[in-house]
Design an enzyme around this catalytic site. Structure first.
Site, mmCIF file in Angstrom:
data_model
loop_
_atom_site.group_PDB
_atom_site.id
_atom_site.type_symbol
_atom_site.label_atom_id
_atom_site.label_comp_id
_atom_site.label_asym_id
_atom_site.label_seq_id
_atom_site.Cartn_x
_atom_site.Cartn_y
_atom_site.Cartn_z
ATOM 1 N N ASP A 169 -5.335 6.044 1.343
ATOM 2 C CA ASP A 169 -5.484 4.838 1.167
ATOM 3 C C ASP A 169 -7.015 4.174 1.061
ATOM 4 O O ASP A 169 -7.848 4.861 1.889
ATOM 5 C CB ASP A 169 -4.616 3.908 2.250
ATOM 6 C CG ASP A 169 -4.661 2.422 1.970
ATOM 7 O OD1 ASP A 169 -3.627 1.981 1.266
ATOM 8 O OD2 ASP A 169 -5.475 1.757 2.340
ATOM 9 N N HIS B 286 0.760 -1.129 -0.060
ATOM 10 C CA HIS B 286 -0.295 -0.173 -0.219
ATOM 11 C C HIS B 286 0.963 1.311 -0.010
ATOM 12 O O HIS B 286 0.631 2.167 -0.684
ATOM 13 C CB HIS B 286 -1.005 0.196 1.269
ATOM 14 C CG HIS B 286 -1.998 -0.967 0.995
ATOM 15 N ND1 HIS B 286 -3.238 -0.741 0.818
ATOM 16 C CD2 HIS B 286 -2.098 -2.227 1.073
ATOM 17 C CE1 HIS B 286 -3.864 -1.767 1.022
ATOM 18 N NE2 HIS B 286 -3.357 -2.836 1.040
#
Length: 476
Positions: free
Chosen positions: A122, A22
């Site tokens: 995110d 991520h």
């Protein structure tokens, strides 16, 4: 917090979660945005402390390398929070950790000396969308997965209402606009048990995506055009227009060339071109002895050359795979019998360097999206062996949607078990001269060209990145 001299008049704040899969793609996308702005923008990365010391050490290593590069990127380490202990599954754990960071993120953004031009979140940080509105800052979701997974996230809130029982017991196929009819067995792992909080969190995030100013997707328009069109047309969201989509991929971070070739790469130098199948299962993939025995038998019977990155189960009380004890995991005599054709590597390996090597002709992968993008970047066809998260959906998209992989039967009810005979069949199909493998190789070659063209000047992803830059600068 590390400060670099800057002429920027606005900063883009990045809030990734701590996993390298991520953090690194979001950071790489931010650096591309930074480069396209002509020094009008800087980057500020808000760093949440990872829950384990191993993850914290890895994140700090990535940060130190980025700081040494001298770019206009600042890293602001947020205060640690006490992580939840009563969670069920990683999606709930991450989402609740993000909730606990809300006051720290507010304080960090309010205290920045440089005006905030935009907030990049995110996909598990949608809790911060309310904060962006409070601070009058445009917010974009950075979706680290593919457009197929985004389509599912957006479709899930309605699907959750339409289906009464468990998803895996649905009759017929799942309608996911832009893809062929999909079997319920290909749905993401966290939503398969609707009684657990992870499913509710998926629904929550899917709803919240609609409140973002845009969604940045780590994909290539030419790779998933039908799915991107279906999302943009509102076919995943009951006719309601989705936020503006920005497909900017493939976003892949490449390390500087190593001074000395890795042992795996040196071994590949001795193999014929296109002859080796790579088996590698990401940072979380590991095998117990029964499954490793099946893999060994399948590889041996296939007759093909192989490089197998094998990790062992986590230590007692741990979360991460361990270096493999080959004597415990492999059948007796396997290494001796296959020594001329195969290499079993018992710890981490440089996957990108391996995929880039001319000797590699196929990839048995866990279907993490970053690994898929790396494989496509180098034109390597795949055989999908999904393990967790959205990987079963990715596997379906690879075979039925993109045509860059040969199918492999994975028994989800037996913890994603694959029989030796099935692995043997898939490897032979992938590496042999049959029609299935030939089509996958051709399509993977086409996608290699599309991926590389997309990020060149004038390519689709390059043009999309400029649209995103212009939107951010207009607000600033």
């Amino acid at each position: 917090m590390t400060m670099n001299p800057s002429m920027a008049t606005g900063t883009v704040v990045l809030l990734p979660v701590w996993g390298a899969g991520h953090l690194m793609p979001m950071l790489e996308a931010g650096k591309r945005l930074l480069a396209s702005s002509g020094r009008a923008l800087s980057l500020t990365v808000l760093v949440m402390r990872p829950p384990t010391e191993q993850q914290a050490s890895e994140v700090e290593g990535h940060i130190r390398r980025e700081e040494a590069a001298g770019l206009d990127v600042r890293f602001h380490r947020l205060p640690a929070v006490e992580p939840p202990t009563d969670h069920v599954g990683p999606v709930e754990f991450i989402s609740r950790c993000v909730q606990l960071h809300l006051p720290h993120v507010r304080a960090a953004m309010s205290g920045l000396a440089c005006p905030v031009a935009a907030l990049l979140l995110d996909l598990f940080c949608t809790e911060m969308l309310d904060l962006s509105r409070e601070l009058a800052v445009p917010a974009y979701v950075f979706f680290t997965c593919n457009a197929a997974a985004l389509s599912f996230f957006l479709r899930l809130p309605a699907l959750h209402e339409e289906v009464a029982g468990e998803f895996e017991e649905m009759e017929g196929a799942v309608d996911l606009p832009g893809l062929p009819p999909m079997p319920p067995s290909s749905l993401p792992t966290p939503i398969m048990d609707r009684t657990k909080p992870c499913c509710a969190w998926y629904v929550y995030h899917g709803r919240c995506f609609m409140d973002a100013d845009g969604i940045i997707v780590n994909t290539v328009a030419e790779l998933e055009q039908r799915i991107l069109s279906a999302i943009a047309d509102g076919r995943c969201t009951r006719g309601i227009s989705a936020p503006t989509l920005y497909p900017v991929g493939p976003v892949i971070s490449f390390d500087p060339p190593a001074k000395h070739p890795h042992d795996c790469v040196r071994w590949l130098e001795t193999q014929p071109p296109g002859s080796v199948v790579l088996l590698c299962f990401g940072s979380g993939g590991y095998f117990t002895a029964p499954q490793a025995h099946e893999v060994a038998r399948g590889l041996e019977r296939s007759g093909h050359r192989f490089l197998w990155v094998l990790r062992g189960p986590p230590a007692l009380g741990g979360r991460h795979p361990t270096d493999a004890n080959l004597a415990e995991l492999l059948p007796e005599g396997f290494l001796e019998r296959t020594g001329e054709k195969g290499l079993v590597w018992p710890t981490r390996a440089p996957q990108k360097e391996i995929l880039a090597h001319a000797a590699v002709g196929g990839f048995v992968t866990h279907c993490g999206w970053n690994s898929i993008l790396e494989s496509l970047w180098f034109g390597v066809p795949m055989a999908p062996w999904p393990l967790y998260a959205e990987q079963h959906l990715n596997a379906f998209a690879l075979v039925a949607g993109m045509g860059v992989a040969v199918a492999m039967e994975v028994d989800r009810k037996r913890d994603n078990f694959v029989e030796a005979a099935e692995l043997e069949r898939a490897v032979k199909a992938l590496m042999g001269g049959g029609e299935e493998g030939r089509k996958a190789r051709e399509k993977a070659g086409e996608m290699k060209a599309a991926c590389r063209k997309a990020v060149e000047d004038g390519g689709s992803s390059c043009a999309t990145l400029k649209r995103l830059r212009d939107a951010v600068l207009r607000h600033k």
